[in-house]
Scaffold this active site. Structure first.
Site, PDB file in Angstrom:
ATOM      1  N   LYS A   1       0.862  -1.188   0.000  1.00 53.90           N
ATOM      2  CA  LYS A   1       0.000   0.000   0.000  1.00 53.90           C
ATOM      3  C   LYS A   1       0.895   1.234   0.000  1.00 53.90           C
ATOM      4  O   LYS A   1       1.945   1.235   0.666  1.00 53.90           O
ATOM      5  CB  LYS A   1      -0.880  -0.049   1.258  1.00 53.90           C
ATOM      6  CG  LYS A   1      -1.922   1.058   1.367  1.00 53.90           C
ATOM      7  CD  LYS A   1      -2.763   0.871   2.632  1.00 53.90           C
ATOM      8  CE  LYS A   1      -3.844   1.906   2.782  1.00 53.90           C
ATOM      9  NZ  LYS A   1      -4.680   1.689   3.987  1.00 53.90           N
TER      10      LYS A   1
ATOM     11  N   SER B   1      -9.583   1.725   3.113  1.00 57.35           N
ATOM     12  CA  SER B   1      -8.735   2.515   2.255  1.00 57.35           C
ATOM     13  C   SER B   1      -7.674   1.665   1.523  1.00 57.35           C
ATOM     14  O   SER B   1      -6.992   2.187   0.646  1.00 57.35           O
ATOM     15  CB  SER B   1      -8.017   3.583   3.081  1.00 57.35           C
ATOM     16  OG  SER B   1      -7.148   2.982   4.023  1.00 57.35           O
TER      17      SER B   1
ATOM     18  N   SER C   1      -9.855  -0.777   7.389  1.00 59.33           N
ATOM     19  CA  SER C   1      -9.320  -0.605   6.027  1.00 59.33           C
ATOM     20  C   SER C   1      -8.584  -1.796   5.450  1.00 59.33           C
ATOM     21  O   SER C   1      -8.197  -1.772   4.280  1.00 59.33           O
ATOM     22  CB  SER C   1      -8.401   0.613   5.978  1.00 59.33           C
ATOM     23  OG  SER C   1      -9.166   1.780   5.936  1.00 59.33           O
TER      24      SER C   1
END
Lengths: 95, 486
Positions: free
Chosen positions: B76, B151, B175
């Site tokens: 990420k 997210s 998330s």
């Protein structure tokens, strides 16, 4: 607690976030409704309950007061928007 | 190759079926062909990936390969990665090339993994749909008109589409678990303090935790073993030994006591999601577990408490983005205040500004006790609910999200978007671990079963999830998007 335009502008100033009046007006409704949702908390009796900052109720560890980092100024300043002679450049603060 | 799990890929590399370079090239080719439609990557590191693959092949040739040597994954874009753009999904950091590695990156690198790049995410990890990225929304591979969840939506979509077998995510209010559920993969949020947060760009420091996202619990165990462990550079880290997560996967589930929080099966839960969740729980009963109802009475206070605590911490953490030392700087500032205000106004997107404003307001003079202190008191009550429940049962189970993935653009109201995280957010406030595993479908869209345990019981959660995956095949289903583009 209702939120007004002036509250948004005050928070924006404290947060050093530039918002013109139209932009601030755009946030009044959203932020007001978020605070309305948050106000649900007031209904709960929390007298005598200690606030919990670390989810494991732990305190932060201290480390020995020793220098452990090497000098990496040049490397760190490579990603700065403006530097000169190893210093970060900003607009003049003292006349 | 792209259909295999990490464990299967490791076996294939060991057997010499293909090299890490061949595997890496295959996946880079898929990213090149398919990611235009998904938008799951912000940066693809072609050259570094091939160099890391060659290094891994050399290590294997010498007989020194570990369990993760030569295995590809993605990170990420919240993890600082030396020499690679680290944007956190924000225009503010669009030009930021990190001068150092996050501890998680360092550990994965040391384990011999091959990073293919940095995945798309909601700006500064603020969002439940991955529609708040400066780089545009991510599309769900199961249905390109749906969100992948946020997210860590880029990580989830990339794994689901077979672009990488695993990816790292972070979870501040759900998330990892919610996008894992929306994309039909397995995602683990470890106990707060289990994985170092050093070099992970901070959103809400008392809630953020990194964790693995992969196809199976078995793969998550492998990755957690690599990233967990002591780190003096994170002062909130909990010094504690790391168990053998892979070694405990096969323990039988007979005698397992499962609690179903009644608050997780009430109003607002999509009946089709409830049906899939209850059918998944019935599988555990068939494996010898017992099920009983429990209560987490303060559940409905979790979202209000979170939306005080997280924005308050965010407003403080994001003060470092001031246009001076790194990140976006406005043109021709008139003075220092103008530099701060315009740089931040230009660099941050709407949702980030909203949370900074809420956080600054609730922390400001006259409001602190009514909001921040109150929310932290409620947080203790929420944590106590979980501790009480775990006196009665070993794990809790319920849906990861009240609905399957919703359509892109369908949820424009911030408050109703926040309510999407109703079943995940309390877990972060309490700091306990949670995992989401594929457990069915509503139409074409996956459903995730969430399994929660008390602090530091990741090994048990992985064991429970693994046993479920031995008995079901939801985790083996692939979206048509990945199949058609094989």
């Amino acid at each position: 607690m209702a939120l007004e335009h002036a509250d948004v502008q005050r928070a924006a100033h404290l947060a050093r976030l530039g918002l013109n009046d139209d932009e601030a007006a755009g946030y009044v409704d959203d932020l007001g409704r978020i605070l309305e949702m948050v106000d649900m908390l007031q209904a709960l009796d929390t007298d005598g309950v200690a606030p919990l900052a670390h989810p494991l109720d732990a305190t932060q560890r201290l480390r020995a007061d020793e220098v452990t980092e090497s000098d990496q100024r040049d490397e760190f300043q490579r990603c700065a928007p403006a530097v000169e002679n190893g210093l970060y450049l900003v607009p003049r603060v003292v006349e | 190759m792209h259909d295999k799990t990490l464990v299967q890929l490791a076996r294939a590399l060991d057997a010499g079926e293909f090299s890490s370079r061949e595997l890496t090239q295959h996946l880079l080719g898929r990213i090149d062909r398919l990611d235009g439609e998904l938008n799951s990557f912000i940066t693809v590191t072609f050259d570094q990936a091939l160099a890391a693959a060659d290094a891994a092949d050399a290590i294997r040739a010498k007989g020194n390969a570990g369990p993760l040597t030569g295995l590809p994954l993605a990170l990420k874009d919240i993890f600082c990665t030396r020499g690679v753009k680290t944007s956190c999904g924000s225009k503010m950091l669009d030009s930021f090339v990190s001068p150092y590695d996050a501890t998680v990156v360092e550990k994965l690198r040391a384990a011999g993994t091959v990073s293919l790049g940095k995945t798309n995410m909601d700006e500064f990890a603020m969002g439940s749909s991955n529609e708040n990225s400066h780089y545009g929304p991510v599309h769900n591979p199961w249905d390109l008109t749906a969100v992948p969840g946020g997210s860590s939506g880029g990580s989830a979509a990339a794994v689901a589409a077979g672009l990488v077998p695993a990816a790292m995510g972070t979870d501040t209010g759900g998330s990892i678990r919610q996008p894992a559920a929306f994309c039909g993969i397995t995602g683990l949020k470890p106990t707060y303090g289990r994985v170092s947060r050093y070099g992970m760009i901070a959103y809400a420091s008392s809630l953020d935790q990194a964790g693995p996202m992969a196809r199976t619990a078995e793969d998550c165990a492998l990755l957690l073993s690599a990233i967990a462990g002591h780190d003096l550079r994170d002062s909130t880290f909990v010094a504690r030994g790391v168990p053998d997560y892979s070694g405990e996967l096969t323990a039988p589930l007979s005698g397992l006591k499962i609690g179903l929080p009644r608050e997780y099966f009430g109003d607002g839960l999509d009946p089709a999601v409830e049906k899939a969740t209850r059918e998944a729980i019935a599988v555990f009963e068939s494996l010898g577990a017992s099920v009983r109802e429990v209560s987490l009475p303060h559940t409905h206070y979790a979202i209000p408490a979170y939306y005080v605590i997280a924005p308050a911490e965010a407003s403080s953490n994001l003060s470092r983005f001031d246009g001076v030392r790194f990140g976006h700087r406005c043109d021709n500032p008139a003075d220092l205040i103008d530099l701060y205000k315009r740089s931040r106004a230009e660099g941050f997107g709407d949702e980030v500004k909203r949370r900074i404003l809420i956080g600054t307001h609730t922390l400001s003079e006259g409001f602190f006790d009514a909001y921040y202190k109150k929310a932290q008191q409620v947080r203790r009550l929420i944590r106590q609910d979980f501790l009480d429940a775990f006196e009665e049962v070993d794990v809790l189970m319920g849906p990861a999200s009240p609905t399957p993935a919703f359509d892109l653009g369908a949820n424009k109201d911030p408050v109703s978007m926040y309510l999407q995280d109703i079943y995940t957010i309390a877990v972060n406030l309490a700091g306990i671990p949670g995992i989401s595993v594929p457990a069915g479908f509503v139409g074409d869209r996956p459903v995730g079963l969430q399994i929660l345990g008390s602090h530091f019981t990741e090994a048990r959660l992985l064991n429970v999830a693994h046993q479920f995956q031995q008995a079901t095949d939801w985790h083996r289903r692939r979206p048509a998007f990945a199949e058609e583009n094989a």
